[in-house]
Design a protein around this motif. Structure first.
Motif, mmCIF file in Angstrom:
data_model
loop_
_atom_site.group_PDB
_atom_site.id
_atom_site.type_symbol
_atom_site.label_atom_id
_atom_site.label_comp_id
_atom_site.label_asym_id
_atom_site.label_seq_id
_atom_site.Cartn_x
_atom_site.Cartn_y
_atom_site.Cartn_z
ATOM 1 N N THR A 189 0.813 -1.213 0.000
ATOM 2 C CA THR A 189 0.000 0.000 0.000
ATOM 3 C C THR A 189 0.843 1.257 0.000
ATOM 4 O O THR A 189 1.857 1.339 0.683
ATOM 5 N N PHE A 190 0.407 2.244 -0.765
ATOM 6 C CA PHE A 190 1.065 3.553 -0.811
ATOM 7 C C PHE A 190 0.105 4.579 -0.221
ATOM 8 O O PHE A 190 -1.034 4.687 -0.662
ATOM 9 N N TYR A 191 0.585 5.323 0.776
ATOM 10 C CA TYR A 191 -0.256 6.350 1.394
ATOM 11 C C TYR A 191 -0.016 7.682 0.682
ATOM 12 O O TYR A 191 1.067 8.245 0.741
ATOM 13 N N VAL A 192 -1.047 8.164 0.003
ATOM 14 C CA VAL A 192 -0.988 9.432 -0.721
ATOM 15 C C VAL A 192 -1.457 10.551 0.214
ATOM 16 O O VAL A 192 -2.654 10.734 0.400
ATOM 17 N N ILE A 193 -0.512 11.260 0.827
ATOM 18 C CA ILE A 193 -0.907 12.363 1.712
ATOM 19 C C ILE A 193 -1.200 13.592 0.863
ATOM 20 O O ILE A 193 -0.524 13.850 -0.131
ATOM 21 N N GLY A 194 -2.212 14.353 1.266
ATOM 22 C CA GLY A 194 -2.714 15.435 0.437
ATOM 23 C C GLY A 194 -2.093 16.794 0.673
ATOM 24 O O GLY A 194 -2.368 17.738 -0.066
ATOM 25 N N SER A 195 -1.263 16.931 1.708
ATOM 26 C CA SER A 195 -0.670 18.242 1.931
ATOM 27 C C SER A 195 0.778 18.092 2.404
ATOM 28 O O SER A 195 1.286 16.978 2.542
ATOM 29 N N VAL A 196 1.415 19.235 2.665
ATOM 30 C CA VAL A 196 2.833 19.219 3.043
ATOM 31 C C VAL A 196 2.977 18.934 4.539
ATOM 32 O O VAL A 196 3.686 19.630 5.254
ATOM 33 N N VAL A 197 2.260 17.906 4.993
ATOM 34 C CA VAL A 197 2.278 17.525 6.400
ATOM 35 C C VAL A 197 2.713 16.059 6.503
ATOM 36 O O VAL A 197 3.024 15.432 5.496
ATOM 37 N N GLY A 198 2.739 15.528 7.729
ATOM 38 C CA GLY A 198 3.136 14.136 7.918
ATOM 39 C C GLY A 198 4.625 14.027 8.189
ATOM 40 O O GLY A 198 5.343 15.017 8.309
#
Lengths: 395, 259
Positions: A189-198
């Motif tokens: 699984t690839f986690y596609v984060i939507g912003s410049v966070v994480g």
């Protein structure tokens, strides 16, 4: 390349902010991502494919449009970077195209994403459909209720939308859940984060997939006006559209950079989403940055008319740009954003996203202090179709 | 009693050490106190006491909800420390980094010493981000066990074994706390590998729910952490019955620790 691109240090820090505060189970996945990212970023063919998809599928480059009748924009040139004209209606898709290409390169078959208002979820579902990848989207139970249309849209695009409980049942909890799901299925699984966070390398990666906004803007300004903008303005929730446009101008010290946070009902009221203005240093979703939190370190509920800015944290690079003084962060309240929304619609025939309306409102304010020789650029990060029902309900 | 002596005693008795996890203040501090008494009566060796946090990335639904109940009853870090001080069992605190950071790292370490805490586990600071806290705790004789996940690769495992103190917390499966039913992730092999790298005791946790789960660890691990199953056992019953349910499950788990 990394140094001239203002990349974070080896531990993923921009100055004092960033890092990797995650459970051990995710460390290997982040390491794997980092290695794949370095490989992809150094590969001209990767970028060639990315830009080809942005051209043919997304519709880039987007125009830089000079407003004619917007109050504040008559005397001073105010230019809108039209990210609202992207396929799916916002800048979000620049990032999901990049991450989907990277996921494919890594051999991952399944994408997961969090979404608040649904824009990033739709952008992920869209690239999932295009590239034939399975997409699961995690969304707070309350947001699912509030954004029924986007839920339907994601399902039409073939994604599965999962309802997330938790304390606030909004974006914050959706991100928590996506991290948990990723921890359970890191292999495929690839986690596609939507912003410049994480956690590192996400803030860096997402910025690099959004910097196309700034690169185009810079070139368009030089070509058309023979000079750089005096001011660049963008709204900041997590802050991806802002870093996307800022990143091309970081080395140009004469270009003033303005991040506009959501004041909500007013910073003093406590009912706000302005993490940099009203928050304090803390750790949320894997990185050290500014967080709206209690003295006990519990994350606070946020308030903004704009779902996309309604987030208690902010990207760590923004915290760094604020601390270094390179960018200035201000707030626009709900009422001011709503007025700007109407103003742009009535005077220019452009219906902005409520998020972007915050940036418009500040541009109108700033234009009063600028002259005809200045160039004020606003990142119009998305279109406002998604907000129409909410606007209508308020009148 | 310190962590090393607790494991030493269990080993001498030819059994696993039982380390139950409970969320402090779930649903209130008074109940937690009673639950702690029952865990001691059932023969638990150490207790992991959760510090409530609203955004627990490493925890499944059971512990996340327990944390929300504890926050609702106003359980602060200071309240957790006060509860720990009165615990009949030696306490290891299990808490996320942000509340500790806001408390102040040095002040937190000092408060832990004052409350006779024997160890602190922070699930969202892996090796790299934990240095300052680790130094502050170790300077006061408080141990900091570190987690090894199924995804942790060999060179990193060795570093974790070097930096861990008290015991090595071996995560039995992918995912978050409380999940079960997944295939074991080469756990037997992983434990053997760890034996060759460290003399620290090995405690297995995440997804250990039943006496049978515990029995399977015999001859491989030195201890086991059971959390979500215990919380499930008392979450939905009256406060009066909670202590009784906890005792029953803890007793069965303790018997399973003997083989």
């Amino acid at each position: 390349m990394p140094i001239e691109r203002n990349s974070p240090d080896r531990r993923g820090y921009f100055g004092n902010f960033g890092g990797r505060f995650v459970p051990e189970v995710l460390v290997a996945a982040l390491d794997e991502l980092e290695v794949a990212l370095e490989g992809a970023f150094a590969d001209p063919e990767f970028w060639a494919e990315y830009h080809a998809v942005l051209r043919d599928f997304v519709g880039r480059p987007t125009p830089l449009y000079r407003v004619g009748r917007l109050p504040g924009g008559e005397r001073v040139p105010v230019l809108l970077k039209r990210e609202d004209l992207n396929h799916t209606g916002a800048h979000k898709v620049n990032n999901t195209v990049g991450q989907a290409l990277l996921a494919r390169r890594m051999g991952k078959k399944r994408l997961i994403a969090e979404t608040g208002a649904g824009q990033h979820g739709v952008a992920t579902a869209t690239v999932g459909a295009k590239f034939g990848m399975h997409v699961d989207v995690y969304m707070g139970a309350l947001d699912i209720e509030r954004q029924a249309l986007n839920v339907y849209l994601m399902e039409l695009l073939g994604a599965r939308v999962h309802s997330v409980g938790g304390a606030s049942q909004t974006l914050k909890d959706a991100i928590n859940e996506a991290f948990r799901v990723w921890a359970a299925r890191v292999e495929d699984t690839f986690y596609v984060i939507g912003s410049v966070v994480g956690a590192h390398p996400y803030p860096y990666m997402v910025r690099e997939f959004q910097r196309v906004i700034g690169d185009e803007t810079r070139e368009q300004c030089l070509q058309r006006f023979g000079r750089l903008p005096s001011d660049v303005i963008a709204c900041v929730g997590g802050g991806s559209n802002a870093l996307g446009i800022f990143s091309a101008f970081l080395a140009d010290s004469d270009v003033r950079l303005w991040g506009v946070e959501a004041g909500g009902e007013g910073v003093e009221s406590g009912r706000t989403a302005a993490a940099l203005t009203a928050g304090s240093v803390g750790v949320l979703h894997g990185s050290r940055s500014y967080v709206l939190q209690s003295a006990e370190g519990q994350v606070r509920e946020t308030q903004s008319v704009s779902a996309g800015l309604d987030y208690p944290g902010v990207g760590p690079e923004h915290a760094h740009l604020r601390e270094s003084g390179r960018a200035t962060y201000v707030t626009i309240d709900d009422a001011e954003a709503l007025a700007a929304f109407r103003s742009l619609a009535a005077h220019e025939g452009i219906i902005p996203a409520l998020e972007s309306a915050h940036a418009i409102a500040f541009a109108q304010r700033l234009a009063g202090q600028r002259g005809a020789d200045d160039l004020v650029v606003v990142n119009l990060s998305g279109r406002g179709d998604k907000d129409i029902a909410q606007i209508r309900a308020r009148t | 009693m310190g962590i090393a002596r607790v494991f030493g005693r269990a080993q001498k008795q030819g059994r696993l050490a039982l380390i139950p996890y409970i969320m402090a203040g779930d649903p209130d501090v008074e109940t937690s106190q009673r639950v702690l008494d029952q865990l001691a009566r059932a023969g638990a060796d150490l207790v992991e006491l959760g510090i409530p946090y609203g955004d627990p990335l490493a925890d499944g639904t059971t512990i996340a909800r327990a944390g929300q109940r504890a926050l609702k009853s106003g359980t602060t870090v200071a309240a957790v420390l006060a509860l720990a001080k009165k615990s009949p069992l030696p306490v290891i605190l299990f808490g996320y980094f942000n509340p500790i950071m806001q408390f102040g790292i040095d002040g937190f370490a000092q408060a832990c010493e004052d409350a006779c805490i024997v160890g602190v586990i922070v699930p969202d600071v892996a090796l790299e981000e934990g240095q300052e806290l680790r130094a502050a705790l170790l300077a006061r004789g408080i141990k900091m066990p570190l987690l090894v996940a199924p995804t942790t690769r060999p060179p990193r495992i060795a570093t974790i074994c070097e930096q861990a103190s008290g015991f090595v917390y071996v995560v039995s499966r992918l995912g978050v706390t409380g999940r079960s039913g997944d295939e074991e992730f080469g756990l037997r092999q992983r434990l053997a590998e760890l034996r060759s790298l460290t003399d620290l005791p090995l405690a297995v946790g995440f997804g250990i729910r039943t006496p049978d789960d515990v029995r399977r660890l015999h001859g491989q691990a030195d201890g086991t952490v059971v959390g979500s199953a215990l919380i499930d056992a008392y979450a939905d019953v009256s406060k009066e019955k909670a202590a009784q349910h906890v005792y029953r499950l803890a007793k069965a788990l303790r018997e399973a620790c003997e083989g």
